[in-house]
Design a protein around this motif. Structure first.
Motif, mmCIF file in Angstrom:
data_model
loop_
_atom_site.group_PDB
_atom_site.id
_atom_site.type_symbol
_atom_site.label_atom_id
_atom_site.label_comp_id
_atom_site.label_asym_id
_atom_site.label_seq_id
_atom_site.Cartn_x
_atom_site.Cartn_y
_atom_site.Cartn_z
ATOM 1 N N ASP A 123 -26.869 -18.358 16.725
ATOM 2 C CA ASP A 123 -27.645 -19.129 15.751
ATOM 3 C C ASP A 123 -27.648 -20.620 16.061
ATOM 4 O OD1 ASP A 123 -28.223 -16.806 14.222
ATOM 5 O OD2 ASP A 123 -26.253 -16.962 13.275
ATOM 6 N N GLY A 124 -27.611 -20.968 17.349
ATOM 7 C CA GLY A 124 -27.553 -22.365 17.752
ATOM 8 C C GLY A 124 -26.215 -22.681 18.389
ATOM 9 N N VAL A 125 -26.090 -23.884 18.922
ATOM 10 C CA VAL A 125 -24.864 -24.300 19.585
ATOM 11 C C VAL A 125 -23.875 -24.786 18.522
ATOM 12 C CG1 VAL A 125 -23.847 -25.912 21.219
ATOM 13 C CG2 VAL A 125 -26.105 -24.934 21.681
ATOM 14 N N ALA A 126 -22.746 -24.102 18.407
ATOM 15 C CA ALA A 126 -21.745 -24.470 17.401
ATOM 16 C C ALA A 126 -21.041 -25.759 17.794
ATOM 17 C CB ALA A 126 -20.735 -23.341 17.246
ATOM 18 N N LEU A 127 -20.859 -26.641 16.809
ATOM 19 C CA LEU A 127 -20.121 -27.877 17.012
ATOM 20 C C LEU A 127 -18.924 -27.893 16.066
ATOM 21 C CD1 LEU A 127 -22.972 -30.546 17.297
ATOM 22 C CD2 LEU A 127 -21.793 -29.328 19.123
ATOM 23 N N SER A 128 -17.786 -28.324 16.591
ATOM 24 C CA SER A 128 -16.568 -28.390 15.790
ATOM 25 C C SER A 128 -16.105 -29.843 15.680
ATOM 26 C CB SER A 128 -15.473 -27.527 16.414
ATOM 27 O OG SER A 128 -15.144 -27.994 17.717
ATOM 28 N N VAL A 129 -15.203 -30.100 14.747
ATOM 29 C CA VAL A 129 -14.756 -31.465 14.491
ATOM 30 C C VAL A 129 -13.545 -31.797 15.356
ATOM 31 C CG1 VAL A 129 -13.263 -30.766 12.564
ATOM 32 C CG2 VAL A 129 -14.164 -33.110 12.664
ATOM 33 N N ASP A 130 -13.517 -33.034 15.866
ATOM 34 C CA ASP A 130 -12.404 -33.511 16.678
ATOM 35 C C ASP A 130 -11.439 -34.295 15.787
ATOM 36 O OD1 ASP A 130 -10.653 -34.473 18.542
ATOM 37 O OD2 ASP A 130 -12.103 -35.723 19.603
ATOM 38 N N LEU A 131 -10.280 -33.722 15.543
ATOM 39 C CA LEU A 131 -9.249 -34.397 14.755
ATOM 40 C C LEU A 131 -7.988 -34.632 15.574
ATOM 41 C CD1 LEU A 131 -9.659 -32.575 11.315
ATOM 42 C CD2 LEU A 131 -10.545 -34.810 12.002
ATOM 43 N N SER A 132 -8.121 -34.571 16.901
ATOM 44 C CA SER A 132 -6.964 -34.765 17.775
ATOM 45 C C SER A 132 -6.680 -36.240 18.025
ATOM 46 C CB SER A 132 -7.199 -34.062 19.112
ATOM 47 O OG SER A 132 -8.219 -34.723 19.858
ATOM 48 N N GLY A 133 -7.728 -37.065 18.051
ATOM 49 C CA GLY A 133 -7.571 -38.474 18.373
ATOM 50 C C GLY A 133 -7.413 -38.759 19.848
ATOM 51 N N GLU A 134 -7.487 -37.747 20.691
ATOM 52 C CA GLU A 134 -7.230 -37.931 22.121
ATOM 53 C C GLU A 134 -8.304 -38.761 22.824
ATOM 54 O OE1 GLU A 134 -6.800 -34.039 23.704
ATOM 55 O OE2 GLU A 134 -4.906 -33.620 22.667
ATOM 56 N N SER A 135 -9.531 -38.682 22.342
ATOM 57 C CA SER A 135 -10.613 -39.402 23.011
ATOM 58 C C SER A 135 -10.946 -40.733 22.350
ATOM 59 C CB SER A 135 -11.874 -38.528 23.041
ATOM 60 O OG SER A 135 -12.298 -38.227 21.724
ATOM 61 N N SER A 136 -10.167 -41.121 21.324
ATOM 62 C CA SER A 136 -10.490 -42.361 20.606
ATOM 63 C C SER A 136 -9.241 -43.145 20.214
ATOM 64 C CB SER A 136 -11.323 -42.050 19.353
ATOM 65 O OG SER A 136 -10.715 -41.026 18.581
ATOM 66 N N GLY A 137 -8.268 -43.158 21.116
ATOM 67 C CA GLY A 137 -7.091 -43.998 20.920
ATOM 68 C C GLY A 137 -6.231 -43.643 19.732
ATOM 69 N N GLY A 138 -6.175 -42.363 19.393
ATOM 70 C CA GLY A 138 -5.325 -41.929 18.297
ATOM 71 C C GLY A 138 -5.982 -41.959 16.936
ATOM 72 N N PHE A 139 -7.241 -42.372 16.886
ATOM 73 C CA PHE A 139 -7.973 -42.380 15.626
ATOM 74 C C PHE A 139 -8.997 -41.251 15.608
ATOM 75 C CE2 PHE A 139 -6.332 -46.639 16.012
ATOM 76 C CZ PHE A 139 -5.956 -46.964 14.714
ATOM 77 N N VAL A 140 -9.262 -40.702 14.434
ATOM 78 C CA VAL A 140 -10.187 -39.570 14.344
ATOM 79 C C VAL A 140 -11.456 -39.911 13.568
ATOM 80 C CG1 VAL A 140 -8.330 -37.892 14.527
ATOM 81 C CG2 VAL A 140 -9.064 -38.662 12.256
ATOM 82 N N GLY A 141 -11.474 -41.046 12.892
ATOM 83 C CA GLY A 141 -12.672 -41.374 12.139
ATOM 84 C C GLY A 141 -12.480 -42.576 11.256
ATOM 85 N N TYR A 142 -13.429 -42.745 10.339
ATOM 86 C CA TYR A 142 -13.423 -43.856 9.394
ATOM 87 C C TYR A 142 -13.735 -43.333 7.997
ATOM 88 C CZ TYR A 142 -13.930 -46.797 13.570
ATOM 89 O OH TYR A 142 -13.759 -47.403 14.780
ATOM 90 N N ARG A 143 -13.087 -43.942 7.001
ATOM 91 C CA ARG A 143 -13.428 -43.673 5.612
ATOM 92 C C ARG A 143 -14.034 -44.947 5.031
ATOM 93 N NH1 ARG A 143 -8.840 -41.113 2.915
ATOM 94 N NH2 ARG A 143 -7.822 -43.109 3.294
ATOM 95 N N ALA A 144 -15.172 -44.798 4.344
ATOM 96 C CA ALA A 144 -15.862 -45.958 3.799
ATOM 97 C C ALA A 144 -15.087 -46.566 2.637
ATOM 98 C CB ALA A 144 -17.265 -45.558 3.343
#
Length: 387
Positions: free
Chosen positions: A218-239
Motif C-alpha cells: 500500500d505504498g512505501v512504509a516510512l518509520s520514525v527515527d528516534l535513535s538520534g544517530e544521524s542528528s547529533g543525539g537529537f531526535v526532533g523539536y517540540r514547539a
C-alpha cells in the motif's frame, strides 16, 4: 486527442481573436508537469488574478497565492453541493481583515481567504491541494475549498470557479499578506497511482528507500527515527507556546531557540507525545522520488495510534534524487497527538508514501533552479528559522 481551448483576447492588428488550445493524448494517465501547468494557464484553464511569480510553478504542482482579504469565521465548514463558499462566508463571518499590507492571524482561529487563482478545468482533469512543506512545519493548518464540494483539498473534474484557503494557525501566530503562498495544487488525468507490481519494479530499479527490507504494501512504509544517530543525539523539536509572530514570507529570520525546544534521544528509543503539542521529527528511511514520478504521504490509519503525521504530503519529482542534487532525503514528520498521550517507538511505522506517474518528465526537478530548501534534508525545521 483531447483538446480544450479558450479565446484569450484580440490580437493587435488582427481581425481574429487569438485562441490558445491545450491538448492531451487520449487515454492519458498521470500528473501534469510544470510546462503543462504553464500551458493550462495560457489556455485559460487556470485563471490567475495577476501573472505568476518566479518559482510559483513547481515540478508537479502550482503554488496558490492568498488574495487581499481574510474572513474570520465562526467555524470550519464545507459548502456542500448546493452552496458556494462565498454564501457560507456571508453566513459565518465575524469580521474582515485586510491583507494588502500584511496582517497577523491568531492561533486557534479559523480564517477563509479567497485565492488569486481560480480554475476552469476540462472534464478529464481533476485537482488536489496540499499545504506547502514550510506551512506544515509551522503547524499552520491549511486546506483548500471549492464551491459545491463535500471534501477539502479535492477539486473535481470540470470545476469552474474560485478557490479559497481555510487557515488556522495552531501553534504560532503568523503574519500573512496578499500573495503569500501556503498551499499547492496538483493536476492529474486518468489513473496515476502505481499498482503494487509497478511499485515493486520501480523500487527494484531505483531503490526508493535506503533499506534492504522495504515494506511496499500500500505504498512505501516510512518509520520514525528516534535513535538520534544521524542528528547529533537529537531526535526532533517540540514547539514552544506563547511565542512571537512568524512572518511566513521571511526566510531565515528567526532564532530556533525562541520557538523550539530540541528533544534528545532516550536510551530506550521512545518519545511520549503530549496531547496538544506539536513536534518536528524525521523518518528513519532516506527516500527518493525519480524524475518520472511524484509521491504523496497518505494519512495514517488512526487504528494504530492516536496521532497525526505530516500535514504537507506532496513530494515532487527529484526529491532526494541523486541526479537533482540529493542523496536520499528524510521525510520530515509534522506530528501532533490527538486526545491522549501516546508513546512512539524508534522504527515505528508512521506513514506511507504513495507513488504516482508523471504524464511527462518536468523541465525542472525538485532542487533544480527553484531554490528548494529541503533537498537532501535530514531533521530540518522550516526555512523561516536560522540554522
Amino acid at each position: 486527442m483531447a483538446a480544450w481551448s479558450m479565446i484569450l483576447g484580440h490580437l493587435e492588428g488582427s481581425p481574429r481573436d487569438r485562441i490558445v488550445s491545450f491538448t492531451l493524448e487520449d487515454e492519458s494517465n498521470g500528473i501534469l508537469p510544470d510546462r503543462m501547468i504553464a500551458e493550462m494557464a495560457e489556455a485559460g484553464l487556470i485563471l490567475p488574478a495577476y501573472d505568476f511569480v518566479e518559482s510559483q510553478i513547481q515540478p508537479a504542482s502550482l503554488d496558490l497565492r492568498l488574495g487581499d482579504i481574510a474572513y474570520r469565521v465562526r467555524a470550519s465548514f464545507l459548502p456542500g453541493p448546493d452552496a458556494t463558499v462565498a454564501e457560507r462566508i456571508d453566513q459565518l463571518k465575524l469580521h474582515e481583515i485586510d491583507l494588502s499590507d500584511g496582517a497577523v492571524l491568531e492561533t486557534n482561529c479559523v480564517y477563509i481567504v479567497p485565492l488569486l487563482e481560480s480554475l476552469a478545468l476540462p472534464p478529464e482533469i481533476v485537482a488536489a491541494a496540499n499545504p506547502k512543506s514550510s506551512t506544515g512545519r509551522l503547524d499552520v493548518f491549511t486546506r483548500v475549498i471549492a464551491d459545491g464540494t463535500r471534501r477539502f483539498d479535492m477539486i473535481g473534474a470540470g470545476y469552474h470557479g474560485p478557490l479559497y484557503a481555510e487557515i488556522s494557525p495552531k501553534t504560532f501566530p503568523v503574519l500573512l499578506r496578499e500573495g503569500s503562498r501556503l498551499s499547492q495544487v496538483r493536476f492529474r488525468i486518468g489513473e496515476a497511482t502505481l499498482t503494487a507490481d509497478e511499485l515493486d519494479a520501480l523500487h527494484a530499479a531505483e531503490r526508493l528507500v535506503d533499506i534492504d527490507d522495504a515494506d511496499l504494501s500500500d505504498g512505501v512504509a516510512l518509520s520514525v527515527d528516534l535513535s538520534g544517530e544521524s542528528s547529533g543525539g537529537f531526535v526532533g523539536y517540540r514547539a514552544k507556546r506563547h511565542t512571537g509572530v512568524v512572518d511566513v514570507d521571511r526566510r531565515g529570520g528567526y532564532a530556533v531557540d525562541d520557538f523550539w525546544e530540541p528533544i534528545k534521544a532516550r536510551p530506550d528509543g521512545s518519545l511520549i507525545l503530549d496531547p496538544g503539542e506539536f513536534y518536528i521529527l524525521a523518518s528513519k528511511e532516506a527516500v527518493q522520488v525519480p524524475p518520472d514520478y511524484a509521491a504523496e504521504m497518505v494519512p495514517f490509519d488512526p487504528l494504530v495510534g492516536e496521532f497525526r503525521v505530516h500535514y504537507a504530503g506532496f513530494f515532487d519529482p527529484g526529491f532526494g534524487y541523486a541526479g537533482a542534487g540529493g542523496k536520499g532525503a528524510r521525510a520530515v514528520l509534522e506530528v501532533r497527538s490527538r486526545e491522549v498521550p501516546f508513546i512512539l517507538e524508534h522504527g515505528q511505522i508512521v506513514g506511507r508514501l504513495v507513488y504516482e506517474r508523471m504524464l511527462e518528465r518536468p523541465d525542472a526537478l525538485y532542487g533544480q533552479r527553484i531554490g528548494s530548501n529541503y533537498q537532501a534534508q535530514g531533521l530540518k525545521l522550516s526555512k523561516h528559522f536560522r540554522v
